[in-house]
Each structure stands twice: as structure tokens, then as C-alpha cells.
Design a protein around this motif. Structure first.
Motif, PDB file in Angstrom:
ATOM      1  N   LEU A   1      69.047 -11.665  53.560  1.00  0.00           N
ATOM      2  CA  LEU A   1      68.180 -12.475  53.927  1.00  0.00           C
ATOM      3  C   LEU A   1      68.426 -14.192  53.320  1.00  0.00           C
ATOM      4  N   LEU A   2      68.964 -13.921  52.059  1.00  0.00           N
ATOM      5  CA  LEU A   2      69.540 -15.213  51.302  1.00  0.00           C
ATOM      6  C   LEU A   2      70.751 -16.003  52.208  1.00  0.00           C
ATOM      7  N   MET A   3      71.710 -15.067  52.382  1.00  0.00           N
ATOM      8  CA  MET A   3      72.910 -15.775  53.234  1.00  0.00           C
ATOM      9  C   MET A   3      72.374 -16.266  54.751  1.00  0.00           C
ATOM     10  N   LEU A   4      71.496 -15.667  55.201  1.00  0.00           N
ATOM     11  CA  LEU A   4      71.264 -15.893  56.533  1.00  0.00           C
ATOM     12  C   LEU A   4      70.082 -17.321  56.544  1.00  0.00           C
ATOM     13  N   GLY A   5      69.282 -17.285  55.534  1.00  0.00           N
ATOM     14  CA  GLY A   5      68.244 -18.309  55.410  1.00  0.00           C
ATOM     15  C   GLY A   5      69.098 -19.578  55.002  1.00  0.00           C
ATOM     16  N   THR A   6      69.965 -19.634  54.312  1.00  0.00           N
ATOM     17  CA  THR A   6      70.838 -20.738  53.834  1.00  0.00           C
ATOM     18  C   THR A   6      71.525 -21.082  55.063  1.00  0.00           C
ATOM     19  N   PHE A   7      72.214 -20.250  55.980  1.00  0.00           N
ATOM     20  CA  PHE A   7      72.677 -20.828  57.098  1.00  0.00           C
ATOM     21  C   PHE A   7      71.799 -21.386  58.243  1.00  0.00           C
ATOM     22  N   ALA A   8      70.464 -20.812  58.263  1.00  0.00           N
ATOM     23  CA  ALA A   8      69.409 -21.244  59.165  1.00  0.00           C
ATOM     24  C   ALA A   8      69.150 -22.766  58.462  1.00  0.00           C
ATOM     25  N   HIS A   9      68.750 -22.759  57.447  1.00  0.00           N
ATOM     26  CA  HIS A   9      68.653 -24.271  56.793  1.00  0.00           C
ATOM     27  C   HIS A   9      69.653 -25.371  57.364  1.00  0.00           C
ATOM     28  N   PHE A  10      70.949 -24.978  56.959  1.00  0.00           N
ATOM     29  CA  PHE A  10      71.934 -25.961  57.448  1.00  0.00           C
ATOM     30  C   PHE A  10      72.185 -26.325  58.966  1.00  0.00           C
ATOM     31  N   GLU A  11      71.721 -25.338  59.680  1.00  0.00           N
ATOM     32  CA  GLU A  11      71.518 -25.448  61.200  1.00  0.00           C
ATOM     33  C   GLU A  11      70.307 -26.079  61.720  1.00  0.00           C
ATOM     34  N   GLY A  12      69.634 -26.345  60.638  1.00  0.00           N
ATOM     35  CA  GLY A  12      68.329 -27.126  60.992  1.00  0.00           C
ATOM     36  C   GLY A  12      67.330 -26.217  61.769  1.00  0.00           C
ATOM     37  N   TRP A  13      67.432 -24.899  61.965  1.00  0.00           N
ATOM     38  CA  TRP A  13      66.614 -23.994  62.642  1.00  0.00           C
ATOM     39  C   TRP A  13      65.192 -23.916  61.851  1.00  0.00           C
ATOM     40  N   LEU A  14      65.271 -24.381  60.572  1.00  0.00           N
ATOM     41  CA  LEU A  14      64.015 -24.127  59.869  1.00  0.00           C
ATOM     42  C   LEU A  14      63.239 -25.472  59.913  1.00  0.00           C
ATOM     43  N   GLY A  15      63.796 -26.258  60.589  1.00  0.00           N
ATOM     44  CA  GLY A  15      62.903 -27.896  60.673  1.00  0.00           C
ATOM     45  C   GLY A  15      63.081 -28.562  59.540  1.00  0.00           C
ATOM     46  N   ILE A  16      64.333 -28.357  58.724  1.00  0.00           N
ATOM     47  CA  ILE A  16      64.816 -29.171  57.568  1.00  0.00           C
ATOM     48  C   ILE A  16      65.625 -29.633  57.799  1.00  0.00           C
ATOM     49  N   HIS A  17      66.081 -30.876  57.533  1.00  0.00           N
ATOM     50  CA  HIS A  17      67.452 -31.699  57.517  1.00  0.00           C
ATOM     51  C   HIS A  17      67.625 -32.650  56.283  1.00  0.00           C
ATOM     52  N   GLY A  18      68.695 -32.707  55.689  1.00  0.00           N
ATOM     53  CA  GLY A  18      69.078 -33.238  54.502  1.00  0.00           C
ATOM     54  C   GLY A  18      70.286 -32.690  53.914  1.00  0.00           C
ATOM     55  N   PRO A  19      70.854 -33.243  52.750  1.00  0.00           N
ATOM     56  CA  PRO A  19      72.059 -32.995  52.123  1.00  0.00           C
ATOM     57  C   PRO A  19      71.956 -31.366  51.748  1.00  0.00           C
ATOM     58  N   PRO A  20      73.280 -30.811  51.420  1.00  0.00           N
ATOM     59  CA  PRO A  20      73.042 -29.356  51.101  1.00  0.00           C
ATOM     60  C   PRO A  20      72.399 -29.222  49.774  1.00  0.00           C
ATOM     61  N   SER A  21      72.080 -30.037  48.808  1.00  0.00           N
ATOM     62  CA  SER A  21      71.392 -29.954  47.791  1.00  0.00           C
ATOM     63  C   SER A  21      69.978 -29.522  48.083  1.00  0.00           C
ATOM     64  N   ARG A  22      69.294 -29.878  49.401  1.00  0.00           N
ATOM     65  CA  ARG A  22      68.165 -29.439  49.588  1.00  0.00           C
ATOM     66  C   ARG A  22      68.055 -28.008  49.708  1.00  0.00           C
ATOM     67  N   VAL A  23      69.092 -27.277  50.081  1.00  0.00           N
ATOM     68  CA  VAL A  23      69.048 -25.793  50.242  1.00  0.00           C
ATOM     69  C   VAL A  23      68.662 -25.102  48.905  1.00  0.00           C
ATOM     70  N   ASN A  24      68.841 -25.790  47.840  1.00  0.00           N
ATOM     71  CA  ASN A  24      68.601 -25.289  46.438  1.00  0.00           C
ATOM     72  C   ASN A  24      66.965 -25.141  46.422  1.00  0.00           C
TER      73      ASN A  24
END
Length: 307
Positions: free
Chosen positions: A82-105
Motif C-alpha cells: 500500500l505504501l509503494m502503490l500510494g506513492t505511485f498514485a500520488h505522483f500519477e495524480g490519481w489522488l487529486g494531488i499535484h506538486g513536487p515529490p516532497s509533497r508525498v512526504n
């Protein structure tokens, strides 16, 4: 009646097997990363990284079991995926969040909080795990040692999105790290005399450590010479600094896994790769180098006031 004689492979044969296994695996990873299809490059890359994380986590919990340490194995495996897939979904914009990689922290921090909370609840209902502190601690450490550290490769990969391509930095950091492994093994096998920490890894020598730094730094300089145009912010000075840092921490990462294996009483974490061992034997030097590479990118290399 004596059985068949056990043939012990020579150092040259072991080195050849390690080199072939490493080249084949990372050739597949790099080919997928640089595919012209975004679906292939991102999808296959994520699948490979998640698979490596899951397999490495299985091996880690296996080492813990050999040490008779309680853990919530399946909870840790589900959490790692879930951690790996959640991070990937964040970067792909599937979670409705856009921004630099630091946002995934922020996502990772929230996830780890919920994961620890979930482990505590898991212990509440457990009827077969009396040592709750040990089970929670080992499960959490496994998640952070393998999936969380490996997750920084995703952050490097997406670091320059949407204006650049972080794949060259992923390729660079893997190459420099693996040349450190090669340099340490080759030089240590040829002229290694002075042991580093024999109680942890009898084969590691200071000569091999020096070989790791020299070979890795040389590989760093050669790569940057040919591909600096694809690596925003990279200079010869950074190439030398990163070569020294990544080669040194690669050896430390290898020693850390050796410590775990020695405590568990095994030579290799697994037998998946001929001449190398298991997934953790392949990833050990990359795990700590991934966050170091990411932090160097974020806080040093991309600052305009640095040379």
C-alpha cells in the motif's frame, strides 16, 4: 560409502555469476524505464519496484523468524504494498494531488502513523503473539527498512516532473552503487588483506572499501561526462562528491544486511539470484543510497547558489 564431493566455486566464478545476474536484472529495469511508452515506463517500473520491495520484505521477515523475533508478517506485507502503490498514485495524480515529490512526504507520514496504529490494534486482538512490543517494532522496522527506503527511488524518478526526466538520475544512482559493489568485491578478492569488521562480514576488507570508492567515483565521472545533458544541475564536482558518498554508504548498507544475516545464521537472504543470493542481497547497497541520492538532489544539487 562417501557421498559426492561438494565443489566450491572459485572467487572468479562467484564474481562472474554475480555480474551476470546483476546485469540481467538491471537491464530489464532500465529497459522498462526508458521505454518510449509512458504506460510501459511508469507501469513496469512501478511493478518491478513494488515486486522487489515485497520480495525483500518477505526475506526480512524470514530473517526475523530465524532470530525467533515475533512479527505481524502479513500486516507488514500489505502495508508495504500500500505504501509503494500510494506513492505511485500520488505522483500519477490519481489522488487529486499535484506538486513536487516532497509533497508525498505528507502522505508517507500519515500512512506510517496509521500503520503503527493498526499494528497496535492488531496486537489487541492477537491471541498468539504475547510479545507485543517486539512484534510491532520488528514489523514496523521491516516496512521502513525495505519498502520505505526503496520508495525513494520513485521520488528520484519523478523528481523533475513535469519539466524533466529523473530516470537518468535513477540509472545513475543504481550504476554508481553497483559499481561500488563490483569494485569492493574485485579489489578485495585480489589484494584484500586487512579485515574491516570480521565479526559481521569476514570477507570485507579495507582494500575492498578503497576499491569501491575508486571504481564507483570513476563510473560516476564517466556517466556524467556522457549524460550530463540529461541531468539538470549535475557537474563534475557533484559527480566526485556523489561517487565518494554513494560508494561509502553502499558498503555500509551491505554490512547492515550482513549483520542481520549473521544474527539469523544464514549466508544469503535467499537463493533467487545465482552468485548473489536473495532480493535483500541485491538491494542492500541500494536501500540507504536511495534516500541519500534523493536528499542530495533536493537540498544540494538543485540549489542555484551551488557550483
Amino acid at each position: 560409502m562417501s557421498g559426492p564431493a561438494i565443489v566450491t566455486p572459485s572467487k572468479a566464478q562467484i564474481f562472474l555469476r554475480r555480474s551476470i545476474s546483476t546485469l540481467i536484472l538491471w537491464a530489464v529495469v532500465i529497459t522498462a524505464m526508458f521505454s518510449s511508452s509512458r504506460v510501459v515506463s511508469d507501469g513496469v517500473f512501478e511493478l518491478l519496484i513494488a515486486t522487489l520491495a515485497l520480495a525483500g520484505l518477505v526475506e526480512f521477515y524470514g530473517l526475523a523468524e530465524k532470530c525467533r523475533l515475533a512479527c505481524f508478517k502479513y500486516s507488514g506485507l500489505v502495508g508495504g504494498i500500500l505504501l509503494m502503490l500510494g506513492t505511485f498514485a500520488h505522483f500519477e495524480g490519481w489522488l487529486g494531488i499535484h506538486g513536487p515529490p516532497s509533497r508525498v512526504n505528507d502522505f508517507e507520514t500519515g500512512f506510517l502513523i496509521l500503520f503503527v496504529l493498526g499494528l497496535c490494534v492488531r496486537q489487541f486482538v492477537s491471541k498468539v503473539t504475547p510479545s507485543g512490543i517486539t512484534a510491532i517494532a520488528v514489523t514496523l522496522f521491516g516496512l521502513m527498512y525495505v519498502p520505505w527506503l526503496l520508495n525513494f527511488i520513485q521520488k528520484i524518478n519523478f523528481f523533475f516532473e513535469p519539466f524533466g526526466d529523473g530516470k537518468f538520475y535513477v540509472f545513475y544512482f543504481i550504476l554508481v552503487t553497483k559499481f561500488s559493489d563490483t569494485g569492493a568485491y574485485a579489489v578485495g578478492s585480489l589484494i584484500g588483506r586487512h579485515k574491516m569488521i570480521p565479526r559481521i562480514s569476514p570477507g570485507k576488507t579495507w582494500e575492498g572499501f578503497g576499491g569501491a570508492i575508486v571504481v564507483s567515483t570513476g563510473a560516476s565521472l564517466v556517466f556524467v561526462h556522457f549524460f550530463s545533458g540529461h541531468m539538470p544541475g549535475m557537474t563534475t564536482l557533484h559527480a566526485v562528491i556523489l561517487g565518494v558518498i554513494l560508494s561509502s554508504t553502499a558498503v555500509i548498507g551491505d554490512l547492515i544486511e550482513s549483520l542481520f544475516k549473521r544474527e539469523a545464521g544464514v549466508k544469503d537472504s535467499g537463493k533467487l539470484f545465482p552468485g548473489i543470493g536473495g532480493i535483500l542481497d541485491l538491494l542492500d547497497s541500494l536501500l540507504f543510497n536511495a534516500p541519500i541520492m534523493y536528499l542530495y538532489l533536493r537540498h544540494i544539487l538543485t540549489h542555484p547558489w551551488l557550483p
